[in-house]
Enzyme design. Sequence first.
Site, mmCIF file in Angstrom:
data_model
loop_
_atom_site.group_PDB
_atom_site.id
_atom_site.type_symbol
_atom_site.label_atom_id
_atom_site.label_comp_id
_atom_site.label_asym_id
_atom_site.label_seq_id
_atom_site.Cartn_x
_atom_site.Cartn_y
_atom_site.Cartn_z
ATOM 1 N N ASP A 207 0.922 -1.164 0.049
ATOM 2 C CA ASP A 207 -0.133 0.040 -0.066
ATOM 3 C C ASP A 207 0.986 1.231 -0.007
ATOM 4 O O ASP A 207 2.019 1.235 0.196
ATOM 5 C CB ASP A 207 -0.817 0.030 1.312
ATOM 6 C CG ASP A 207 -0.342 -0.416 2.399
ATOM 7 O OD1 ASP A 207 0.986 -0.611 2.605
ATOM 8 O OD2 ASP A 207 -1.253 -1.237 3.154
ATOM 9 N N ASN B 130 -7.397 -3.131 14.467
ATOM 10 C CA ASN B 130 -8.783 -3.048 13.767
ATOM 11 C C ASN B 130 -9.056 -4.431 13.068
ATOM 12 O O ASN B 130 -10.407 -4.608 12.617
ATOM 13 C CB ASN B 130 -9.613 -1.942 13.442
ATOM 14 C CG ASN B 130 -8.868 -1.583 11.773
ATOM 15 O OD1 ASN B 130 -8.014 -2.297 11.521
ATOM 16 N ND2 ASN B 130 -9.442 -0.585 11.143
ATOM 17 N N HIS C 97 -7.347 -5.017 10.228
ATOM 18 C CA HIS C 97 -7.055 -4.742 8.644
ATOM 19 C C HIS C 97 -5.697 -5.576 8.432
ATOM 20 O O HIS C 97 -4.854 -5.691 9.090
ATOM 21 C CB HIS C 97 -7.202 -3.255 8.280
ATOM 22 C CG HIS C 97 -5.825 -2.346 8.733
ATOM 23 N ND1 HIS C 97 -5.850 -1.175 9.096
ATOM 24 C CD2 HIS C 97 -4.646 -2.685 8.957
ATOM 25 C CE1 HIS C 97 -4.693 -0.578 9.587
ATOM 26 N NE2 HIS C 97 -3.851 -1.652 9.464
ATOM 27 N N GLU D 258 -9.683 -2.065 5.182
ATOM 28 C CA GLU D 258 -10.404 -1.872 6.292
ATOM 29 C C GLU D 258 -11.573 -2.784 6.632
ATOM 30 O O GLU D 258 -11.934 -3.552 5.723
ATOM 31 C CB GLU D 258 -10.679 -0.365 6.632
ATOM 32 C CG GLU D 258 -9.583 0.666 6.392
ATOM 33 C CD GLU D 258 -8.721 0.870 7.628
ATOM 34 O OE1 GLU D 258 -8.752 -0.264 8.505
ATOM 35 O OE2 GLU D 258 -8.132 1.781 7.955
HETATM 36 C C1 F6R Z 1 1.573 -1.554 5.964
HETATM 37 C C2 F6R Z 1 0.183 -2.083 6.262
HETATM 38 C C3 F6R Z 1 -0.674 -2.248 7.329
HETATM 39 C C4 F6R Z 1 0.273 -2.614 8.696
HETATM 40 C C5 F6R Z 1 -0.655 -2.544 9.952
HETATM 41 C C6 F6R Z 1 0.174 -2.716 11.191
HETATM 42 O O1 F6R Z 1 2.040 -1.534 4.641
HETATM 43 O O2 F6R Z 1 -0.282 -2.685 5.086
HETATM 44 O O3 F6R Z 1 -1.845 -3.034 7.232
HETATM 45 O O4 F6R Z 1 0.827 -3.593 8.587
HETATM 46 O O5 F6R Z 1 -1.388 -1.339 10.116
HETATM 47 O O6 F6R Z 1 1.011 -1.655 11.338
HETATM 48 P P1 F6R Z 1 2.108 -1.601 12.300
HETATM 49 O O7 F6R Z 1 3.205 -2.669 11.919
HETATM 50 O O8 F6R Z 1 2.873 -0.319 12.210
HETATM 51 O O9 F6R Z 1 1.744 -1.946 13.597
#
Ligand code: F6R
Length: 240
Positions: free
Chosen positions: A67, A135, A137, A142
């Site tokens: 992303d 959450n 995701h 989401e």
């Molecule tokens: C990042 C992504 C997100 C993160 C998730 C956890 O490319 O796609 O899904 O993996 O938000 O983020 P952290 O590792 O910062 O807790």
Amino acid sequence: MKIIVTDNYEELSDKAAEVMLAVVKADPSAVLGLATGTTPLGLYARLVRDRAENGTSYARVRTANLDEYKGLPKTHEQSYAYFMKKNLFDGLGIAPGQTNIEDGTAADEAAECARYDAVLETLPRDIQLLGLGSNGHIAFNEPGTPFGSGTHVVELAESTVKDNARLFADIAEVPRKAFTMGIRQIMQARRILILASGANKADAVYKMVCGPVTEAVPASVLQLHPCCTLIADKAAAAKL
Ligand code: F6R
């Protein structure tokens, strides 16, 4: 889903590095699906250290990221393109031409999503690395995202904006939209490695592993993947 629980984040990162290195050693032209965020930083540091010490070659590896924030150019310090260059690609000697990520500055969202869909079609991923949102995701899919989705632009959930604000000078600077790989494309990877660290992920880990498979918890779809490994530290696995 295979589940590995580690004592702490360091051990989680060691185990994740073992998995990724095994993939690259088995096939030096492997296609790696990669994630940003805080969780993979320990893994990335270990891969960089391994290359410096052991000379593991990434000359033929290709990568596809999950992303990118909408509106951020790849030179912006908080863009995911910049994150990857700084934390992994420079250290592994992976040239820009070997890497793929959505263009956050693309004016025509539909055209950019179609371009990335086409890129992913030609790049079947040998492994897809994922972090887990508090959450539930995965990538920026989401809660409520259809499991059949391809690359699309999302309005980030308020909780995601808050979670990610720590990396920006002010919450007002956190982009509200992002391009993301879809759930269908994540599920196409031959193998999935999802990492979860810390108590704030414990609910999401529980729902992902033990809850019903539902679009309300995007990560729950991973229960349906034939080759998915979760590495979680004790704090993140506390509710299992
Ligand atoms: C990042 C992504 C997100 C993160 C998730 C956890 O490319 O796609 O899904 O993996 O938000 O983020 P952290 O590792 O910062 O807790």
